[in-house]
Enzyme design. Structure first.
Site, PDB file in Angstrom:
ATOM      1  N   ASP A   1     -28.390 -62.398 -10.492  1.00 50.02           N
ATOM      2  CA  ASP A   1     -27.861 -62.421  -9.765  1.00 50.02           C
ATOM      3  C   ASP A   1     -28.754 -63.498  -8.448  1.00 50.02           C
ATOM      4  OD1 ASP A   1     -27.455 -59.794  -7.596  1.00 50.02           O
ATOM      5  OD2 ASP A   1     -27.266 -61.624  -6.737  1.00 50.02           O
ATOM      6  N   ILE A   2     -27.019 -64.057  -8.349  1.00 49.23           N
ATOM      7  CA  ILE A   2     -27.405 -65.173  -7.450  1.00 49.23           C
ATOM      8  C   ILE A   2     -28.211 -65.148  -5.698  1.00 49.23           C
ATOM      9  CG2 ILE A   2     -25.133 -65.833  -7.889  1.00 49.23           C
ATOM     10  CD1 ILE A   2     -23.683 -65.702  -5.390  1.00 49.23           C
TER      11      ILE A   2
ATOM     12  N   ASN B   1     -24.464 -49.720  -7.979  1.00 49.36           N
ATOM     13  CA  ASN B   1     -24.072 -49.108  -6.687  1.00 49.36           C
ATOM     14  C   ASN B   1     -22.448 -48.580  -6.908  1.00 49.36           C
ATOM     15  OD1 ASN B   1     -26.034 -49.351  -5.336  1.00 49.36           O
ATOM     16  ND2 ASN B   1     -26.093 -51.848  -5.168  1.00 49.36           N
TER      17      ASN B   1
ATOM     18  N   HIS C   1     -21.487 -52.919 -12.585  1.00 50.34           N
ATOM     19  CA  HIS C   1     -22.812 -54.116 -13.204  1.00 50.34           C
ATOM     20  C   HIS C   1     -23.673 -52.933 -12.885  1.00 50.34           C
ATOM     21  CE1 HIS C   1     -21.561 -54.500  -8.851  1.00 50.34           C
ATOM     22  NE2 HIS C   1     -22.509 -55.288  -8.047  1.00 50.34           N
TER      23      HIS C   1
ATOM     24  N   HIS D   1     -27.857 -53.494 -11.950  1.00 50.01           N
ATOM     25  CA  HIS D   1     -29.051 -54.560 -11.051  1.00 50.01           C
ATOM     26  C   HIS D   1     -29.940 -53.684 -12.215  1.00 50.01           C
ATOM     27  CE1 HIS D   1     -26.976 -55.378  -7.924  1.00 50.01           C
ATOM     28  NE2 HIS D   1     -26.076 -54.192  -8.095  1.00 50.01           N
TER      29      HIS D   1
END
Lengths: 115, 115
Positions: free
Chosen positions: A31-32, A88, A101, A103
């Site tokens: 994750d950025i 999410n 995605h 996490h």
């Protein structure tokens, strides 16, 4: 592939990412904006908007997504100490990217509730 | 079935729960310590210790778990506003029950990081 989708473009190699692992149908990258010491996203290579769009036809991809998450946890030394897996969906969750995605979060003790 | 497993005993009907939904291979019931206005657990009827034990053989069950989660979100009026799906693995995540359970959480705006 949705060409206006950020993660489809990462999967296609049109945009860079910090890759952590991959499999035939999944890709894992950092994750950025990491929320924890380890924060990796595992995405299907096929475009699925979010977890509310998962159907029986996605069963194999979904299992592969969790196999990749397990591989990531191992690589990041989280297998023994633990980690949290989060999808999410929609505004209340803060989701901002319209490509499924998972996490993978860890590297510290986590609190409850989760957000 | 692991007879010393709390969630196996709920699945078997030996212990009560506040059931929300069910399908052939999954059961959804309210968390006894809700962390948000909606807090439901979706579990497979088969005993799987946690998400790190998911393998290809669990693909269909896993897809069904997410279908049940979607049904729960609909019943709880979360489909439009959003929700969070969480699997905890190991000590850092605070997991205390050794039977796979997907947390379906919502009913308020959630923060980030998730715990």
């Amino acid at each position: 592939m949705a060409t206006d989708c950020l993660f489809c473009r990462i999967v296609a190699g049109d945009l860079p990412c910090s890759e952590v692992a991959s499999s035939e149908n999944t890709l894992a990258f950092r994750d950025i904006n990491p929320a924890m010491p380890t924060h990796v996203l595992v995405v299907p290579k096929v475009h699925v908007p979010d977890a509310s769009h998962l159907r029986a036809e996605h069963a194999e991809m979904l299992a592969e997504l969790f196999e990749t998450a397990r591989q990531v946890a191992g690589q990041e030394d989280l297998a023994d100490r633990g980690y949290r897996l989060v999808f999410n969906v929609g505004a209340d969750s803060g989701n901002t990217i319209g490509h499924l995605h998972l996490h993978v979060l860890g590297g510290r003790t986590m609190g409850w509730p989760p957000g």
